[in-house]
Design a protein around this motif. Structure first.
Motif, mmCIF file in Angstrom:
data_model
loop_
_atom_site.group_PDB
_atom_site.id
_atom_site.type_symbol
_atom_site.label_atom_id
_atom_site.label_comp_id
_atom_site.label_asym_id
_atom_site.label_seq_id
_atom_site.Cartn_x
_atom_site.Cartn_y
_atom_site.Cartn_z
ATOM 1 N N UNK A 1 0.822 -1.210 0.000
ATOM 2 C CA UNK A 1 0.000 0.000 0.000
ATOM 3 C C UNK A 1 0.856 1.260 0.000
ATOM 4 N N UNK A 2 1.954 1.251 0.746
ATOM 5 C CA UNK A 2 2.822 2.435 0.796
ATOM 6 C C UNK A 2 3.557 2.644 -0.521
ATOM 7 N N UNK A 3 3.935 1.550 -1.180
ATOM 8 C CA UNK A 3 4.590 1.698 -2.471
ATOM 9 C C UNK A 3 3.621 2.226 -3.525
ATOM 10 N N UNK A 4 2.368 1.832 -3.439
ATOM 11 C CA UNK A 4 1.361 2.386 -4.356
ATOM 12 C C UNK A 4 1.220 3.886 -4.142
ATOM 13 N N UNK A 5 1.233 4.293 -2.876
ATOM 14 C CA UNK A 5 1.157 5.715 -2.564
ATOM 15 C C UNK A 5 2.360 6.465 -3.128
ATOM 16 N N UNK A 6 3.483 5.781 -3.245
ATOM 17 C CA UNK A 6 4.707 6.390 -3.776
ATOM 18 C C UNK A 6 4.762 6.382 -5.302
ATOM 19 N N UNK A 7 3.708 5.883 -5.935
ATOM 20 C CA UNK A 7 3.626 5.980 -7.385
ATOM 21 C C UNK A 7 3.914 4.713 -8.157
ATOM 22 N N UNK A 8 3.996 3.591 -7.477
ATOM 23 C CA UNK A 8 4.247 2.322 -8.152
ATOM 24 C C UNK A 8 2.968 1.506 -8.237
ATOM 25 N N UNK A 9 2.908 0.653 -9.235
ATOM 26 C CA UNK A 9 1.953 -0.443 -9.210
ATOM 27 C C UNK A 9 2.624 -1.608 -8.508
ATOM 28 N N UNK A 10 1.841 -2.461 -7.861
ATOM 29 C CA UNK A 10 2.430 -3.525 -7.038
ATOM 30 C C UNK A 10 1.746 -4.853 -7.336
ATOM 31 N N UNK A 11 2.552 -5.894 -7.490
ATOM 32 C CA UNK A 11 2.068 -7.267 -7.615
ATOM 33 C C UNK A 11 2.712 -8.068 -6.492
ATOM 34 N N UNK A 12 1.887 -8.713 -5.696
ATOM 35 C CA UNK A 12 2.332 -9.425 -4.496
ATOM 36 C C UNK A 12 2.366 -10.922 -4.810
ATOM 37 N N UNK A 13 3.556 -11.444 -5.124
ATOM 38 C CA UNK A 13 3.682 -12.842 -5.551
ATOM 39 C C UNK A 13 3.673 -13.775 -4.342
ATOM 40 N N UNK A 14 2.998 -14.906 -4.489
ATOM 41 C CA UNK A 14 2.858 -15.851 -3.378
ATOM 42 C C UNK A 14 3.457 -17.205 -3.736
ATOM 43 N N UNK A 15 4.008 -17.886 -2.749
ATOM 44 C CA UNK A 15 4.523 -19.241 -2.937
ATOM 45 C C UNK A 15 4.476 -19.963 -1.589
ATOM 46 N N UNK A 16 4.442 -21.280 -1.617
ATOM 47 C CA UNK A 16 4.375 -22.079 -0.399
ATOM 48 C C UNK A 16 5.800 -22.361 0.072
ATOM 49 N N UNK A 17 6.315 -21.491 0.886
ATOM 50 C CA UNK A 17 7.748 -21.446 1.163
ATOM 51 C C UNK A 17 8.287 -22.668 1.905
ATOM 52 N N UNK A 18 7.455 -23.354 2.672
ATOM 53 C CA UNK A 18 7.958 -24.417 3.545
ATOM 54 C C UNK A 18 8.155 -25.759 2.855
ATOM 55 N N UNK A 19 7.456 -25.997 1.767
ATOM 56 C CA UNK A 19 7.310 -27.367 1.299
ATOM 57 C C UNK A 19 7.899 -27.641 -0.074
ATOM 58 N N UNK A 20 8.940 -26.926 -0.440
ATOM 59 C CA UNK A 20 9.694 -27.239 -1.655
ATOM 60 C C UNK A 20 11.071 -26.611 -1.511
ATOM 61 N N UNK A 21 11.957 -26.974 -2.409
ATOM 62 C CA UNK A 21 13.297 -26.412 -2.366
ATOM 63 C C UNK A 21 13.297 -24.981 -2.880
ATOM 64 N N UNK A 22 14.329 -24.248 -2.531
ATOM 65 C CA UNK A 22 14.467 -22.886 -3.051
ATOM 66 C C UNK A 22 14.534 -22.902 -4.569
ATOM 67 N N UNK A 23 15.226 -23.882 -5.131
ATOM 68 C CA UNK A 23 15.350 -23.963 -6.584
ATOM 69 C C UNK A 23 13.997 -24.162 -7.250
ATOM 70 N N UNK A 24 13.122 -24.951 -6.625
ATOM 71 C CA UNK A 24 11.774 -25.149 -7.167
ATOM 72 C C UNK A 24 11.001 -23.838 -7.172
ATOM 73 N N UNK A 25 11.041 -23.120 -6.051
ATOM 74 C CA UNK A 25 10.370 -21.821 -5.989
ATOM 75 C C UNK A 25 10.966 -20.852 -7.010
ATOM 76 N N UNK A 26 12.287 -20.880 -7.149
ATOM 77 C CA UNK A 26 12.952 -19.976 -8.090
ATOM 78 C C UNK A 26 12.529 -20.268 -9.527
ATOM 79 N N UNK A 27 12.378 -21.546 -9.861
ATOM 80 C CA UNK A 27 11.924 -21.902 -11.206
ATOM 81 C C UNK A 27 10.536 -21.366 -11.480
ATOM 82 N N UNK A 28 9.639 -21.482 -10.499
ATOM 83 C CA UNK A 28 8.282 -20.962 -10.666
ATOM 84 C C UNK A 28 8.291 -19.444 -10.801
#
Length: 205
Positions: free
Chosen positions: A30-57
């Motif tokens: 919300x604060x970044x939007x106020x500063x003039x940016x559009x924002x996309x909040x990316x989500x991932x299931x951080x606990x249950x896969x490797x970092x490399x798997x998340x990075x590929x997605x």
């Protein structure tokens, strides 16, 4: 779903950290939007896969969903910083701008090393985020060409400030915050917006 064409302000992609969900990034969004940016909040299931798997997605998402963006930036917290670095390691995005890492375990976390003894077989990222010399994060290539600013938290009991540095970082600051309160600090959001606009945490824009 965010309409990426609602205006032509530059887009910021937010990436949350270990054990979190994208909701924790909403105050910053919300604060970044106020500063003039559009924002996309990316989500991932951080606990249950490797970092490399998340990075590929994440890499696939950036390449397929944002290729029409004139320019985009990334702001990542904690483990999200490592997911982001791994995603950027294997692909180049000509429309990628600046990167801000918040409390990134670039040299690993002693807390993750401790946790990995108990839950490392089930929750793989605890091993990968360890400050052990042979952990994933300590073997991850550092990209000197990234236009990256780093904000560490002075009262972070999970990731010491000295473990947040990267070779080639444009700027590094340690701010009065805890590991998670970085995300809710108005002063921190101002520094982020300033860096994304100008490449400097302190420059007036």
């Amino acid at each position: 779903m965010l309409d990426l064409n609602e205006n032509r302000n530059e887009l910021v992609v937010l990436v949350h950290g270990f054990g979190a969900k994208r909701a924790v990034m909403w105050p910053l969004a919300n604060r970044l939007r106020t500063s003039g940016f559009r924002v996309l909040n990316w989500n991932y299931l951080s606990l249950f896969a490797t970092i490399e798997t998340h990075a590929n997605h994440f890499r696939d998402f950036l390449g397929t969903q944002l290729f029409k963006e004139p320019r985009f930036h990334i702001v990542a917290h904690s483990m999200g910083s490592i997911v982001t670095r791994a995603a950027l390691n294997r692909s180049s995005f000509p429309n990628f701008g600046r990167l801000v890492l918040l409390a990134p375990p670039n040299a690993g976390s002693p807390a993750a090393r401790f946790a990995s003894f108990f839950i490392g077989r089930v929750i793989t990222p605890t091993r990968e985020l360890s400050d052990h010399a042979s952990s994933y994060v300590n073997l991850l290539k550092e990209q000197a060409e990234l236009d990256v600013g780093i904000l560490a938290a002075k009262y972070d009991i999970l990731i010491p400030s000295k473990n947040t540095h990267l070779r080639g970082e444009r700027m590094h600051e340690t701010v009065c915050a805890t590991h998670n309160s970085l995300l809710f600090s108005r002063a921190v959001s101002t520094k982020i917006a300033t860096f994304l606009h100008s490449g400097d945490f302190k420059k007036s824009v």
